[in-house]
Enzyme design. Structure first.
Site, PDB file in Angstrom:
ATOM      1  CD  GLU A   1      -2.780  -1.315   2.457  1.00 12.41           C
ATOM      2  OE1 GLU A   1      -2.635  -0.264   3.228  1.00 12.41           O
ATOM      3  OE2 GLU A   1      -3.315  -2.539   2.710  1.00 12.41           O
TER       4      GLU A   1
ATOM      5  CG  ASN B   1      -0.720  -7.099  -1.058  1.00 11.85           C
ATOM      6  OD1 ASN B   1      -1.315  -7.514  -1.723  1.00 11.85           O
ATOM      7  ND2 ASN B   1      -1.048  -6.669   0.170  1.00 11.85           N
TER       8      ASN B   1
ATOM      9  CG  ASP C   1     -12.038  -9.435   3.260  1.00 10.07           C
ATOM     10  OD1 ASP C   1     -11.177  -9.607   4.259  1.00 10.07           O
ATOM     11  OD2 ASP C   1     -12.299  -8.585   2.596  1.00 10.07           O
TER      12      ASP C   1
HETATM   13  O1  G3I Z   1      -5.360  -8.659  19.761  1.00  9.37           O
HETATM   14  C1  G3I Z   1      -5.282  -7.484  20.403  1.00  9.37           C
HETATM   15  C2  G3I Z   1      -6.218  -7.297  21.357  1.00  9.37           C
HETATM   16  O2  G3I Z   1      -5.370  -8.142  22.560  1.00  9.37           O
HETATM   17  C3  G3I Z   1      -6.167  -5.878  21.824  1.00  9.37           C
HETATM   18  O3  G3I Z   1      -7.186  -5.764  22.740  1.00  9.37           O
HETATM   19  C4  G3I Z   1      -6.692  -4.995  20.670  1.00  9.37           C
HETATM   20  C5  G3I Z   1      -6.615  -3.582  21.109  1.00  9.37           C
HETATM   21  O4  G3I Z   1      -5.614  -2.783  20.666  1.00  9.37           O
HETATM   22  O5  G3I Z   1      -5.677  -5.116  19.433  1.00  9.37           O
HETATM   23  C6  G3I Z   1      -5.843  -6.400  19.047  1.00  9.37           C
HETATM   24  O6  G3I Z   1      -5.030  -6.400  18.061  1.00  9.37           O
HETATM   25  C7  G3I Z   1      -5.384  -5.921  16.885  1.00  9.37           C
HETATM   26  C8  G3I Z   1      -5.244  -7.073  15.801  1.00  9.37           C
HETATM   27  O7  G3I Z   1      -5.603  -6.351  14.532  1.00  9.37           O
HETATM   28  C9  G3I Z   1      -6.105  -8.111  16.306  1.00  9.37           C
HETATM   29  O8  G3I Z   1      -6.177  -9.053  15.021  1.00  9.37           O
HETATM   30  C10 G3I Z   1      -4.174  -4.858  16.369  1.00  9.37           C
HETATM   31  O9  G3I Z   1      -4.496  -3.692  17.446  1.00  9.37           O
HETATM   32  C11 G3I Z   1      -4.845  -4.227  15.216  1.00  9.37           C
HETATM   33  O10 G3I Z   1      -3.937  -3.380  14.674  1.00  9.37           O
HETATM   34  C12 G3I Z   1      -4.830  -5.333  14.236  1.00  9.37           C
HETATM   35  O11 G3I Z   1      -5.228  -4.995  12.946  1.00  9.37           O
HETATM   36  C13 G3I Z   1      -4.870  -5.563  11.919  1.00  9.37           C
HETATM   37  C14 G3I Z   1      -4.526  -4.475  10.761  1.00  9.37           C
HETATM   38  O12 G3I Z   1      -4.279  -5.092   9.247  1.00  9.37           O
HETATM   39  C15 G3I Z   1      -3.452  -3.588  11.081  1.00  9.37           C
HETATM   40  O13 G3I Z   1      -2.191  -4.368  11.218  1.00  9.37           O
HETATM   41  C16 G3I Z   1      -5.879  -6.566  11.266  1.00  9.37           C
HETATM   42  O14 G3I Z   1      -6.017  -7.577  12.005  1.00  9.37           O
HETATM   43  C17 G3I Z   1      -5.656  -7.149   9.955  1.00  9.37           C
HETATM   44  O15 G3I Z   1      -6.566  -7.823   9.305  1.00  9.37           O
HETATM   45  C18 G3I Z   1      -5.166  -6.016   8.895  1.00  9.37           C
HETATM   46  O16 G3I Z   1      -4.982  -6.480   7.669  1.00  9.37           O
HETATM   47  C19 G3I Z   1      -4.408  -5.416   6.470  1.00  9.37           C
HETATM   48  C20 G3I Z   1      -3.348  -6.078   6.006  1.00  9.37           C
HETATM   49  O17 G3I Z   1      -2.276  -6.178   6.543  1.00  9.37           O
HETATM   50  C21 G3I Z   1      -3.092  -4.993   4.472  1.00  9.37           C
HETATM   51  N1  G3I Z   1      -4.178  -4.827   3.884  1.00  9.37           N
HETATM   52  C22 G3I Z   1      -5.499  -4.486   4.803  1.00  9.37           C
HETATM   53  C23 G3I Z   1      -5.901  -5.535   5.744  1.00  9.37           C
HETATM   54  C24 G3I Z   1      -7.029  -4.896   6.468  1.00  9.37           C
HETATM   55  O18 G3I Z   1      -6.757  -3.715   7.106  1.00  9.37           O
END
Ligand code: G3I
Length: 597
Positions: A158, A209, A277
């Site tokens: 991105e 990507n 998705d």
């Molecule tokens: O697991 C913790 C939880 O314990 C905590 O209470 C909570 C509050 O902060 O955070 C939780 O972790 C979060 C995690 O997702 C959960 O799986 C992180 O903060 C959060 O930043 C994280 O977000 C991820 C996001 O990327 C940022 O990295 C998403 O899961 C993930 O699906 C998303 O994926 C992105 C790809 O990497 C790039 N393309 C877009 C896609 C969707 O945004």
């Protein structure tokens, strides 16, 4: 009351998790040699290691042959402090992939998001040179650790601006680009990340990507221009990841997606659908039957386009069960975006994708039909052994020739067939992406023949190929089409530079494409004895005429293999010489040699 309610839940929780015995996505994906993957969570960000949850792990390994960390390999989880890496989640993913014989993809080495606080803080005061050193060390360390385990990386994620054309700004602001960046202008910082990743693992496929590039528009154009420039300058990039976060409302339009895929493929790059998705409007997480059907149609439509694009070599969903999906937290009122529901039960999308895998006709292109010995394309000759490349279908591992109940070489291997004018041809071997067949002698005299290939009863579109009398080629000893020929002594040992043929000795050259045989040869039959080719045959070694003692079907081998017994000219001195056989005035390919002493 509470106890009673809990008891009611017990069957749901306590029941042993057993997948119903049915066709799995992984089985049909393997047959079509498509990498079908899912992102998974392995305990990063303080979350649970879902790979340790039986239903999660079982569904994942049963239905997918590819795995990617949803978050585990991003900067924040894997490099939490300047001098500390945390590979726990990533190692779990690598181990799971190894144990379950799944391919493993890496995500992501450079992104504007999910960076640890120390890095964001560093970016506020560090020099670009310091940022460059930090980035290089990270790439070296992470890619180096999984060298040979991760087959493909999202090197950069991105980086192109969502408004790439509106105001001409190509790249998104980021700590890696210009805040403060790594001291390189324009896309050079992206190029540098690719070059460092390639140095760290020269065998890994390296992808750019992004999202919202699945249809025509400024952002895709910007990505295309960038990767076209990279390819032109030899930057080590191997593909583009299309994230595919969509709804079932029609985006991306099929024609537009095909157009974008073709544009990327035309650069010689691969396409991975990396984060698919299909989010649906939900009430308390539940989607309507109609929307689930529309979702299934969307998964099927996108998979169809991937299957019909040979350059599209992977399709990943971003998670696989609605129990764990980023969608509800990001798109209020939406959810149910993945193929399996919160209880790991397959939703309509699973059956739709299985049906798509089994029914979408593979694509066939005439330039994928080549002589099995020389790999030269063009017209085919009766009895010629050919190879068809690019067929995205068939067995994941090679299946060799077999004799049918009539003692003929079978024309059906692992549910694959190759038909000439509707007649199934004998198959030498079949492997997804490559199948070798014998052109039926019955095509003799026709101008053209219509070639189709078929997998599980589904046929590709026919391709017209011209027919000629002869299309001779000599088999190379290493099956590369050139170099030392597959040339044997009368004792059937292969002649090599270590064991050259004496001058004056008789050698046996194996070839194909010699056309019809006097008196006819049975298609798929095993040559029982000697015969005579219809076309005249001459041979030279080192440009000198080589006497031919025999030229015809190779006894014991399938009709179509040409055996030429010729004498090594006595006038030759020790050395390596080109061997050329001319059949009906047509020469075999250049570059085949024989060692002489
Ligand atoms: O697991 C913790 C939880 O314990 C905590 O209470 C909570 C509050 O902060 O955070 C939780 O972790 C979060 C995690 O997702 C959960 O799986 C992180 O903060 C959060 O930043 C994280 O977000 C991820 C996001 O990327 C940022 O990295 C998403 O899961 C993930 O699906 C998303 O994926 C992105 C790809 O990497 C790039 N393309 C877009 C896609 C969707 O945004």
């Amino acid at each position: 009351m509470r106890a009673k309610r809990l008891l009611l839940l017990l069957p749901l929780i306590a029941a042993p998790f057993v997948l119903p015995a049915q066709t799995t996505l992984r089985q049909v994906a393997d047959q079509r040699r498509l990498l079908l993957g899912s992102a998974a969570q392995a305990g990063e960000f303080g979350g649970a290691n879902l790979l340790a949850e039986v239903p999660y792990a079982t569904t994942l390994s049963t239905h997918f042959n590819l795995l990617e960390g949803e978050n585990a390999m991003k900067w924040s989880p894997i490099h939490p402090d300047p001098t500390r890496y945390n590979f726990t989640g990533a190692d779990r993913l690598a181990a799971f992939a190894r144990e379950q014989k799944m391919k493993l993809r890496g995500h992501t080495l450079l992104w504007h998001s999910s960076n640890p606080t120390w890095l964001s803080d560093q970016a506020k005061t560090a020099t670009p040179q310091a940022m460059a050193a930090t980035l290089k060390q990270h790439i070296d360390t992470v890619v180096g650790r999984y060298k040979g385990q991760i087959f493909a990386w999202d090197v950069v994620n991105e980086a192109v601006s969502d408004t790439a054309t509106a105001n001409g700004t190509l790249l998104r602001d980021s700590i890696w680009n210009n805040q403060p960046g790594i001291g390189l202008a324009g896309t050079a910082y992206i190029e540098q990340a690719f070059r460092w990743a390639h140095e760290a693992d020269p065998d890994a496929l390296l992808f750019y990507n992004d999202y919202s590039i699945e249809g025509p528009g400024g952002k895709f154009s910007a990505v295309l221009n960038m990767v076209r420039d990279f390819v032109a300058r030899g930057v080590p990039i191997h593909g583009v990841g299309f994230q595919m976060h969509v709804t079932s409302s029609g985006y991306p339009d099929s024609a537009g997606l095909r157009q974008n895929f073709q544009a990327i493929a035309a650069l010689g790059l691969q396409i991975h659908i990396t984060e698919m998705d299909v989010r649906l409007p939900v009430t308390n997480g539940v989607a309507s039957e109609a929307n689930l059907a529309a979702q299934a149609a969307t998964y099927s439509r996108i998979l169809t386009i991937c299957l019909q694009t040979p350059a599209c070599t992977a399709l990943q969903t971003w998670g696989f069960t609605d129990k764990y999906s980023w969608i509800p937290g990001f798109f209020t009122g939406f959810g149910a975006a993945l193929p399996f529901d919160v209880l790991y039960q397959p939703k309509p999308a699973v059956a739709a994708m299985i049906n798509t895998f089994q029914s979408v006709a593979p694509t066939l292109s005439s330039n994928g039909i080549v002589n099995a010995a020389s790999y030269r394309g063009g017209a085919v000759a009766p009895g010629e052994l050919i190879t068809i490349f690019g067929a995205t279908y068939g067995p994941a591992t090679i299946v060799g020739a077999a004799l049918d109940s009539n003692g003929l070489v079978s024309s059906n291997l692992a549910s694959t067939r190759v038909l000439f004018d509707g007649v199934a041809a004998p198959l030498i071997y079949s492997l997804t992406g490559q199948v070798s067949a014998v052109v039926p002698y019955e095509v003799a005299g026709r101008q053209q023949t219509s070639v189709e290939y078929e997998f599980n009863g589904v046929r590709s579109a026919p391709v017209q190929v011209n027919v000629v009398a002869t299309a001779p080629a000599i088999f190379a000893a290493d099956a590369t089409g050139s170099g030392p020929g597959l040339i044997l002594t009368p004792g059937y040992t292969v002649i090599t530079t270590a064991d050259p043929a004496p001058v004056g000795s008789v050698v046996i050259v194996l070839a194909t494409g010699a056309g019809s045989v006097v008196g006819g040869a049975k298609t798929g039959g095993i040559a029982q004895g000697i015969g005579q080719q219809s076309a005249a045959i001459t041979a030279t070694i080192g440009g000198m005429n080589a006497d031919i003692a025999y030229a015809g079907p190779a006894p014991g081998l399938v009709n179509g293999v040409l055996q030429v017994n010729l004498t090594v000219p006595k006038a030759l001195s020790a050395g390596i010489y080109p061997v050329v056989i001319t059949v009906g005035g047509v020469r075999t390919q250049d570059g085949v040699t024989i060692a002489v002493r």
